[in-house]
Design an enzyme around this catalytic site. Structure first.
Site, PDB file in Angstrom:
ATOM      1  N   CYS A  92       6.262   8.726   3.663  1.00 11.05           N
ATOM      2  CA  CYS A  92       5.105   9.362   3.048  1.00 11.05           C
ATOM      3  C   CYS A  92       4.017   8.332   2.784  1.00 11.05           C
ATOM      4  O   CYS A  92       4.165   7.147   3.092  1.00 11.05           O
ATOM      5  CB  CYS A  92       5.510  10.055   1.742  1.00 11.05           C
ATOM      6  N   CYS A 144      31.214  -3.503  -8.141  1.00 11.72           N
ATOM      7  CA  CYS A 144      32.023  -4.521  -7.464  1.00 11.72           C
ATOM      8  C   CYS A 144      31.112  -5.659  -6.998  1.00 11.72           C
ATOM      9  O   CYS A 144      29.909  -5.477  -6.791  1.00 11.72           O
ATOM     10  CB  CYS A 144      32.797  -3.923  -6.293  1.00 11.72           C
ATOM     11  N   CYS A 173     -10.698 -17.253   7.926  1.00 13.13           N
ATOM     12  CA  CYS A 173     -10.211 -16.980   9.283  1.00 13.13           C
ATOM     13  C   CYS A 173      -9.006 -17.825   9.664  1.00 13.13           C
ATOM     14  O   CYS A 173      -8.431 -17.646  10.742  1.00 13.13           O
ATOM     15  CB  CYS A 173     -11.317 -17.207  10.307  1.00 13.13           C
ATOM     16  N   CYS A 232      -5.805  20.887   2.841  1.00 15.88           N
ATOM     17  CA  CYS A 232      -5.620  21.828   1.739  1.00 15.88           C
ATOM     18  C   CYS A 232      -6.930  22.586   1.500  1.00 15.88           C
ATOM     19  O   CYS A 232      -8.013  22.000   1.526  1.00 15.88           O
ATOM     20  CB  CYS A 232      -5.200  21.080   0.477  1.00 15.88           C
TER      21      CYS A 232
END
Length: 519
Positions: free
Chosen positions: A470, A319, A418, A506
């Site tokens: 994530c 639509c 800068c 891990c």
């Protein structure tokens, strides 16, 4: 340029001037033809009457021709000085309009009139019809209207009294005075009040509404509200409709009143056409529902008539409302501006023809702007620089430190690194410039802390900040990167796939974690 204007040649000692070629004549006109052979050639616009031009009238005819040439030349070159045209005609013996125009075109530095010359808006010398339409006055915008003079007020009041015969002239003139004497906006306000009064009238069993008896006890609530302006008054109907009023034809109307009358009639016509269009859509949708042929949108899953749908290049139907919302989020958000199909498995985009039919003008213009910006950024990622003051983009060689903004309204010179003003940056490093001012120094520290959270896309250089989710970050250019190590990635193979507690390292590999420790 128009036709040529030959200079008349006066007779000398009865000798005729050079005659123009004569057309062929029937034999019975040969007697008249002999008389014509001795005629003087006249100007392109001959004087009234027939016969030979008298010698004593040649000077006056030449003056008329000169004035005509000046007028025609000024119509084509409004800024040229009248004295200069006259000099070209008389002194340089230039009596041909084509020659005059060509001379002015070839010498554009001709003497010009003082002050700015404004051409007629309807002139073909102006740019385009679209630009003329864009500058058209909106007589329904009260803030743009200036008060009109008394003559325009009188004509507008007469027209309104002819339009609304059931209202008193005092009420009409009061409303017209409150609305600065403008016909169009006053008539619209009266029409809206009459329409509202008709809608509130009780209806009979028939199709037509029963009109209220227009007597002194009936009234309308005149109301005009626009911005900070609010005008209200209860107006009672006349016991008997007005029988006499002054009428005008278009030639007798003053130009401002005529413009407003034509503007109002055009707007009424456009509103009627739009109402007919909406009614046709409604009847079409009712017929689709009756026949059971409504089509489902692949995004919101609502049912619509085919005319209310748009499609991607692969034919998936959506639509128009879904496409507008999708495009609005894409072009005004921080995501990629590419409008690909909303069907999950389809990789096609929406054709430009579909976008131009469905999207509002502001969204469509922003879409084209974002597309051009992304294409330039993709092609020249290292050279694209934006002005810190006006955000104007420009290309700058990677080894150049000073950025001069090409925006004519800005023109500031800044340091590429800068973003400080270059005039304050002379012989100073970016750090030294920041330390000169405590506030600037503190600001620079805060900016560095913020910069630690920003990741720059390796493909287009766009800054990305992670607020939630994530660690796989997607840029609007389509590139993907890891938030932790900032490496370019493709998919989720870059992250650890071993099961473990959220946030815990891990024990089997050294890959980046897809989710950061929520604590």
């Amino acid at each position: 340029p128009g036709p040529a204007f030959p200079r008349p040649e006066p007779q000398q000692d009865g000798i005729p001037g050079p005659a123009s070629p004569q057309p062929a004549h029937p034999p019975e006109e040969s007697g008249q033809q002999a008389g014509r052979d001795n005629e003087q050639p006249g100007p392109a616009f001959p004087a009234q009457g027939s016969g030979d031009v008298p010698e004593q009238g040649a000077a006056g005819q030449e003056q008329d021709l000169t004035a005509l040439l000046i007028r025609e030349t000024e119509a084509r070159f409004p800024d040229v000085k009248k004295e200069y045209i006259e000099e070209l005609i008389i002194i340089k013996n230039c009596y041909d309009l084509n020659v005059l125009c060509n001379f002015l075109l070839e010498n554009p530095d001709y003497p010009k009139k003082e002050g700015r010359v404004v051409l007629n808006p309807s002139s073909s010398l102006l740019a385009s019809q679209d630009e003329t339409k864009a500058s058209e006055m909106d007589y329904f915008d009260f803030s743009k209207l200036a008060p009109l003079d008394q003559r325009c007020f009188i004509q507008a009041a007469d027209l309104l009294m002819a339009d609304f015969k059931m209202l008193s002239s005092q009420d009409i003139k009061w409303a017209l005075h409150e609305l600065k004497g403008h016909y169009a906006i006053t008539r619209k306000a009266f029409s809206d009040a009459i329409k509202k009064w008709q809608e509130l009238s009780p209806e009979t069993s028939g199709k037509r509404k029963r009109r209220k008896e227009m007597n002194q006890y009936s009234y309308i609530d005149f109301k005009f509200e626009q911005g900070d302006v609010k005008i209200e008054k209860r107006m009672f109907f006349l016991e008997n409709k007005r029988r006499h009023w002054r009428s005008y034809d278009k030639l007798s109307l003053l130009p401002p009143v005529l413009l407003e009358q034509e503007f109002y009639e055009q707007k009424v016509k456009e509103m009627a056409e739009h109402a007919d269009f909406l009614l046709a859509l409604q009847m079409n949708e009712e017929q689709y529902q009756k026949d059971g042929q409504m089509i489902e949108c692949r995004c919101c899953y609502g049912e619509f008539a085919f005319e209310e749908l748009t499609q991607c290049a692969d034919g998936h139907l959506f639509c128009k409302e879904c496409l507008i919302k999708y495009a609005q989020e894409a072009v005004f958000g921080s995501g990629k501006s590419e409008l690909s199909c909303m069907e999950g498995s389809c990789t096609c985009s929406f054709p430009t023809s579909e976008l131009e039919k469905v999207l509002p003008e502001n969204i469509l213009c922003k879409y084209y702007e974002r597309k051009a910006e992304e294409e330039v950024a993709a092609a020249c990622a290292d050279e694209l620089v934006r002005c810190p003051f006006c955000n104007f983009p420009a290309l700058l060689d990677s080894d150049v430190k000073r950025f001069s903004c090409p925006n004519p309204r800005c023109r500031k010179e800044t340091c590429r690194k800068c973003q400080g003003l270059w005039k304050e940056h002379m012989n100073l490093t970016c750090e030294q410039l920041a330390e000169k001012d405590d506030i600037k120094y503190r600001t620079s520290i805060e900016e560095k802390m913020t910069a630690a959270r920003i990741r720059k896309c390796h493909k287009c250089g766009t800054g990305l900040i992670k607020s939630e989710g994530c660690n796989r970050m997607s840029c609007r250019c389509g590139a993907q990167m890891c938030y932790l190590c900032r490496a370019a990635i493709n998919g989720y193979d870059h992250f650890c796939q071993h099961p473990r507690s959220p946030g815990a390292p891990c024990q089997d590999c050294a890959k980046c974690s897809l989710w950061t420790d929520p604590t």
